[in-house]
Write an enzyme that holds these catalytic residues in place. Structure first.
Site, PDB file in Angstrom:
ATOM      1  N   LYS A 280       8.374   5.590   4.577  1.00 18.43           N
ATOM      2  CA  LYS A 280       7.768   6.910   4.459  1.00 18.43           C
ATOM      3  C   LYS A 280       8.664   7.965   5.089  1.00 18.43           C
ATOM      4  O   LYS A 280       9.449   7.649   5.982  1.00 18.43           O
ATOM      5  CB  LYS A 280       6.422   6.934   5.203  1.00 18.43           C
ATOM      6  CG  LYS A 280       5.330   6.139   4.569  1.00 18.43           C
ATOM      7  CD  LYS A 280       4.037   6.251   5.365  1.00 18.43           C
ATOM      8  CE  LYS A 280       2.909   5.490   4.704  1.00 18.43           C
ATOM      9  NZ  LYS A 280       2.474   6.069   3.434  1.00 18.43           N
ATOM     10  N   ARG A 354      -3.441  -2.468  -1.079  1.00 17.64           N
ATOM     11  CA  ARG A 354      -4.025  -3.248  -2.173  1.00 17.64           C
ATOM     12  C   ARG A 354      -3.558  -4.705  -2.127  1.00 17.64           C
ATOM     13  O   ARG A 354      -4.256  -5.589  -2.606  1.00 17.64           O
ATOM     14  CB  ARG A 354      -3.710  -2.561  -3.513  1.00 17.64           C
ATOM     15  CG  ARG A 354      -2.248  -2.433  -3.775  1.00 17.64           C
ATOM     16  CD  ARG A 354      -1.922  -1.397  -4.851  1.00 17.64           C
ATOM     17  NE  ARG A 354      -1.924  -0.019  -4.326  1.00 17.64           N
ATOM     18  CZ  ARG A 354      -1.671   1.065  -5.075  1.00 17.64           C
ATOM     19  NH1 ARG A 354      -1.416   0.936  -6.354  1.00 17.64           N
ATOM     20  NH2 ARG A 354      -1.679   2.265  -4.536  1.00 17.64           N
TER      21      ARG A 354
HETATM   22  N1  BES Z   1      -1.837   4.254   3.921  1.00 19.16           N
HETATM   23  C1  BES Z   1      -1.267   4.868   2.797  1.00 19.16           C
HETATM   24  C2  BES Z   1      -2.175   5.926   2.182  1.00 19.16           C
HETATM   25  C3  BES Z   1      -2.268   7.213   2.938  1.00 19.16           C
HETATM   26  C4  BES Z   1      -1.230   8.116   2.947  1.00 19.16           C
HETATM   27  C5  BES Z   1      -3.436   7.544   3.564  1.00 19.16           C
HETATM   28  C6  BES Z   1      -1.366   9.317   3.607  1.00 19.16           C
HETATM   29  C7  BES Z   1      -3.588   8.749   4.216  1.00 19.16           C
HETATM   30  C8  BES Z   1      -2.544   9.635   4.244  1.00 19.16           C
HETATM   31  C9  BES Z   1      -0.980   3.829   1.712  1.00 19.16           C
HETATM   32  O1  BES Z   1      -0.611   2.589   2.171  1.00 19.16           O
HETATM   33  C10 BES Z   1       0.155   4.354   0.914  1.00 19.16           C
HETATM   34  O2  BES Z   1       1.213   4.491   1.440  1.00 19.16           O
HETATM   35  N2  BES Z   1      -0.111   4.664  -0.340  1.00 19.16           N
HETATM   36  C11 BES Z   1       0.882   5.202  -1.192  1.00 19.16           C
HETATM   37  C12 BES Z   1       0.727   4.569  -2.552  1.00 19.16           C
HETATM   38  C13 BES Z   1       1.874   4.857  -3.476  1.00 19.16           C
HETATM   39  C14 BES Z   1       3.126   4.187  -2.975  1.00 19.16           C
HETATM   40  C15 BES Z   1       1.508   4.368  -4.844  1.00 19.16           C
HETATM   41  C16 BES Z   1       0.673   6.710  -1.252  1.00 19.16           C
HETATM   42  O3  BES Z   1      -0.459   7.148  -1.264  1.00 19.16           O
HETATM   43  O4  BES Z   1       1.660   7.424  -1.274  1.00 19.16           O
HETATM   44 MN    MN Z   2       1.460   2.441   2.534  1.00 24.38          MN
END
Ligand code: BES
Ligand code: MN
Ligand code: ZN
Length: 497
Positions: A280, A354
């Protein structure tokens, strides 16, 4: 923690640090405010005509040592127009009252805002909302502050809430409120702890502590080897990059006969989500310690349900891992076999939630559950779609969807349904495996749910995406305890309470 009591309270005779009284528009007093106004020779009315109380809902004014009463103070709270009072206005007024009380340093309070009638709401509902608001207001997370600059704690200890309903009903409303507050407190404490404290093992220890508190709760923790034997290749792929051992925490609450099919709650327990190899960006990455809020809310809900002794069987499943990059971490393009037998191409290691949920959902099948509900901070896309107001609701059962929507609305912890139709599975197609773990930018919250739906199969299932509601950012950064109230209300409803 505050102690609650209820019953008919005489506002003039009550010895207390603060009476909290409501007034509608202009000088339209609620009954207790009317009594106090008369006893003080019209002091409350005078404050209003002098312009000391703004008309907006939630405005407050404080009166010291009101004559004719046994109270140190009176706090007068605006309820807005009597004809227009709704859930939102009521809760706004209650919150404002609680905040103003906290600023006085009162230890004991007698609150009369439950006298305000809200269309479609019983007095027990008003009572519960008032109690929950006081209960939540004393929450602090200061265990990581050194003694030197720890902010002082509030003084509030005892809250009496005036109610005309019969004692048994009023008591029940208060015990529900206290259980929800305690469940939220556990969820918030776990979630607010930093990632170097709140690890998968820490979650497991806290689940075990919960079992120690309640006869009807038992806990089993599966380790990596046991998960390997079960074939949980998706969950274990996420854990590979971390030195913290993964755990599958199984919490069982037995409140009904063994023959009763349980309700299974699955909570995403990523104790820190760096994204893994698909790392990230740095901004606000600290907030990914909150990526276990689903797990925390499941434990919190079970604490509440056990505290209330609801006649249900509830099982909490918490897949707990840390998602970090490492030489041993899973990589984009890796293909893993889930416990269900479906193979998954991991196109993005940041779509890890997931991957752990799907194996936990397959594990849930061994209980032949009545219903499965998973709770997860799953997608940033859900925050884009719904913001921080409602949780995303996805389900394969319109009946369950309706029940969760109602539970959310009634508990002040709302959710809103988005579709999980077959069309949304299309983007998850993989050239190499049965399914890919991401489906592109469009409808990201929905394609994530569509991925999970493949593992729910024919089971009655719902998914709550709490990415926008589980915590707050900014000045008041911290876990909210949502969706504990929603889950507990759903379970109360299922128990016929
Ligand atoms: N934990 C995150 C989702 C998230 C991001 C929650 C920011 C709250 C604030 C999750 O694991 C994630 O990183 N999801 C990705 C999915 C994508 C790679 C398809 C996302 O939301 O960017
Ligand atoms: Mn994630
Ligand atoms: Zn995540």
């Amino acid at each position: 923690m505050v102690d609650f009591s209820t019953g008919r309270i005489n506002p003039l005779a009550r010895r207390t640090d603060c009476l909290v009284l409501g007034v509608y528009e202009r000088r339209r007093f609620t009954p207790a405010a009317q009594q106090v106004d008369e006893a003080t020779g019209g002091a409350l009315g005078q404050l209003i005509s002098d312009g000391d109380l703004a008309p907006a809902t939630g405005s407050t004014v404080l009166l010291h040592r009101p004559r004719g009463t046994s109270a140190r103070r009176v706090l007068l709270v605006r309820l807005g127009a009597r004809s227009g009072l709704d859930d939102r206005g009521f809760v706004q007024a209650v919150r404002a009252g609680v905040r103003a009380v906290a600023a006085t340093g009162s230890r004991a309070v007698a609150d009369f805002l439950g006298e305000a009638e809200v269309p479609g709401r019983l007095e027990t509902w008003r009572l519960r909302r008032i109690a929950e608001t006081y209960g939540d207001s004393v929450y602090r997370f200061d265990e990581c502050k050194s003694g030197q600059d720890r902010p002082p704690r509030g003084r509030l200890r005892r809250v009496a809430i005036s109610a005309a309903v019969d004692r048994a009903a009023a008591r029940r409303a208060l015990s529900e409120a206290a259980a929800i507050v305690a469940g939220k407190r556990l969820a918030r404490d776990l979630a607010n702890r930093p990632g170097n404290v709140c690890t998968p093992s820490h979650l497991a220890e806290n689940a075990a502590a919960l079992a120690g508190e309640h006869e009807a709760v038992s806990v089993e923790v599966l380790d990596e080897e046991q998960m390997r034997d079960l074939g949980m290749g998706a969950l274990l792929a996420v854990a590979r990059g971390s030195r913290e051992p993964p755990k599958l925490i199984v919490v069982e609450y037995a409140g009904a006969s063994e023959a009763d099919a349980p309700i299974v709650l699955v909570g995403k327990g990523v104790t820190f989500d760096s994204g893994g190899i698909s790392i990230k960006p740095g901004a606000a990455m600290d907030e990914m310690k909150f990526d276990m809020c689903g797990a925390a809310s499941v434990l919190g809900a079970i604490r509440a349900v056990a505290g209330l002794g609801l006649p249900l069987n509830v099982i909490g499943l918490v897949p707990a891992v840390e998602n970090l990059p490492d030489g041993n971490a899973c990589k984009p393009g890796d293909i893993v076999t889930s416990m269900s037998g479906q193979t998954i191409e991991i196109l993005n290691t940041d779509a890890e939630g997931r991957l752990i949920l799907c194996d936990a959902m397959t594990y849930a099948e061994r209980y032949d559950p009545d219903t499965v509900i998973d709770v997860a901070t799953l997608t940033g896309a859900c925050v884009v779609a719904l913001g921080h107001v409602v949780s995303g609701l996805f389900t394969n059962s319109s009946e369950l969807g309706r029940a969760l929507f109602e539970a959310g609305a009634n508990s002040g912890d709302p959710c809103w349904e988005l579709p999980v139709w077959a069309e949304y599975e299309e983007p998850l197609k993989s050239n190499f495996a049965d399914v890919a773990n991401v489906g592109g930018r469009a409808a990201g919250a929905v394609t994530a749910a569509a991925f999970l739906a493949r593992f729910a199969r024919e089971r009655r299932w719902a998914h709550l995406d709490i990415a926008g509601t589980a915590w707050q950012s900014g000045k008041d950064k911290g876990a909210t305890g949502r969706p504990v109230p929603l889950l507990v209300q759903y379970l109360l409803d299922r128990a016929g309470r």
